[in-house]
Design a protein around this motif. Structure first.
Motif, mmCIF file in Angstrom:
data_model
loop_
_atom_site.group_PDB
_atom_site.id
_atom_site.type_symbol
_atom_site.label_atom_id
_atom_site.label_comp_id
_atom_site.label_asym_id
_atom_site.label_seq_id
_atom_site.Cartn_x
_atom_site.Cartn_y
_atom_site.Cartn_z
ATOM 1 N N ARG A 146 -6.125 3.128 14.858
ATOM 2 C CA ARG A 146 -4.768 2.592 14.915
ATOM 3 C C ARG A 146 -3.763 3.711 14.641
ATOM 4 N N SER A 147 -2.580 3.595 15.246
ATOM 5 C CA SER A 147 -1.509 4.582 15.050
ATOM 6 C C SER A 147 -0.506 4.013 14.052
ATOM 7 N N THR A 148 -0.653 4.381 12.797
ATOM 8 C CA THR A 148 0.190 3.840 11.732
ATOM 9 C C THR A 148 1.483 4.638 11.606
ATOM 10 N N PRO A 149 2.645 3.976 11.616
ATOM 11 C CA PRO A 149 3.916 4.698 11.448
ATOM 12 C C PRO A 149 3.979 5.371 10.082
ATOM 13 N N LEU A 150 4.501 6.587 10.045
ATOM 14 C CA LEU A 150 4.479 7.389 8.825
ATOM 15 C C LEU A 150 5.768 7.319 8.010
ATOM 16 N N ILE A 208 -3.960 4.664 -2.312
ATOM 17 C CA ILE A 208 -4.259 4.213 -0.961
ATOM 18 C C ILE A 208 -3.103 4.560 -0.035
ATOM 19 N N ARG A 209 -3.417 4.855 1.216
ATOM 20 C CA ARG A 209 -2.405 5.194 2.211
ATOM 21 C C ARG A 209 -2.050 3.972 3.047
ATOM 22 N N THR A 210 -0.857 3.962 3.603
ATOM 23 C CA THR A 210 -0.481 2.907 4.537
ATOM 24 C C THR A 210 -1.435 2.939 5.725
ATOM 25 N N GLY A 211 -1.994 1.795 6.065
ATOM 26 C CA GLY A 211 -2.912 1.708 7.186
ATOM 27 C C GLY A 211 -4.349 2.042 6.856
ATOM 28 N N GLU A 212 -4.624 2.437 5.609
ATOM 29 C CA GLU A 212 -6.001 2.772 5.231
ATOM 30 C C GLU A 212 -6.841 1.497 5.128
ATOM 31 N N ARG A 213 -8.062 1.559 5.592
ATOM 32 C CA ARG A 213 -8.957 0.405 5.541
ATOM 33 C C ARG A 213 -9.306 0.082 4.086
#
Length: 230
Positions: free
Chosen positions: A56-60, A175-180
């Protein structure tokens, strides 16, 4: 992107044992009947796609809250976060994303921060699209604290068919945005509780893509978005 990549998606390791079991049963079904064997083949393909884990391409950009799940927004309402997280007993805007058995079920963090709360609670297995599922169903809750001290709760809720909530993270972990961070087997729901005063940028009935669709913007001042279904 190659045509093959459109149809063949990576599979999460959690699904390997299930695909193996489905495949073995399919072989047995072919020994009994060709028709049953092809039914088993279809079920095996479905099992593989259930556990698919596409990139997935998560906005940064900082401040964007993304969807934790694939599916459809089933509810947007005011509610108090799960008590086991120890968050203030105050109603916040809750966005519920319902996942059918055909959605990708890998869950992703809606925002970056530290997991300051993590709690599992057993419960019932009502249809996850119902409002009472948030209070009565089996669930696993996370509280993510951002750099500015604000908190977001994200809750994995088991559904009518789901019988197992899987969580990959631990308390005090960054945890990062978009991390599983987990998945649910087989059909379920994710609730996100927005910080006080933050308005949703999605509407009921809208299709979500985990890690990509923006649910809300912490730095936006626009009112909650309305939408038209056509």
């Amino acid at each position: 992107m190659r045509m093959r990549d459109t149809f063949l998606k990576p599979m999460h390791p959690e699904g390997r044992k299930f695909v193996a079991v489905f495949s073995a049963l399919t072989v047995l079904l072919f020994l009994i009947s060709t028709v049953l064997g092809w039914i088993g083949t279809g079920a095996t393909i479905w099992c593989y796609y259930f556990f698919r884990d596409p990139k997935r391409s998560t906005p940064l950009r900082e401040g964007l809250i993304t969807s934790p799940a694939d599916g459809v927004v089933s509810l947007i309402q005011s509610a108090v976060p799960p008590s086991e997280l120890g968050m203030p007993d105050k109603a916040l805007t809750r966005i519920s994303v319902f996942m059918s058995v055909f959605n990708c079920h890998v869950n992703r963090a809606p925002i970056a921060g530290e997991i300051v709360g993590l709690a599992y609670r057993p419960g019932k297995f009502f249809n996850a699209s119902l409002d009472k599922a948030s209070a009565d169903n089996e669930r696993n809750s996370l509280c993510i604290e951002m750099n500015d001290g604000r908190q977001i709760a994200v809750v994995q809720i088991a559904g009518l068919v789901a019988r197992r909530i899987v969580c990959f993270v631990e308390k005090d972990q960054e945890i990062r945005t978009g991390e599983r961070f987990g998945l649910i087997r087989f059909g379920s729901r994710l609730d996100v509780y927005l910080p006080d005063g933050v308005q949703p940028m999605v509407s009921v009935g809208q299709t979500m893509i985990a890690g990509e669709t923006v649910l809300a913007d912490l730095v936006a001042y626009e009112p909650a978005r309305a939408a038209q279904t056509d």
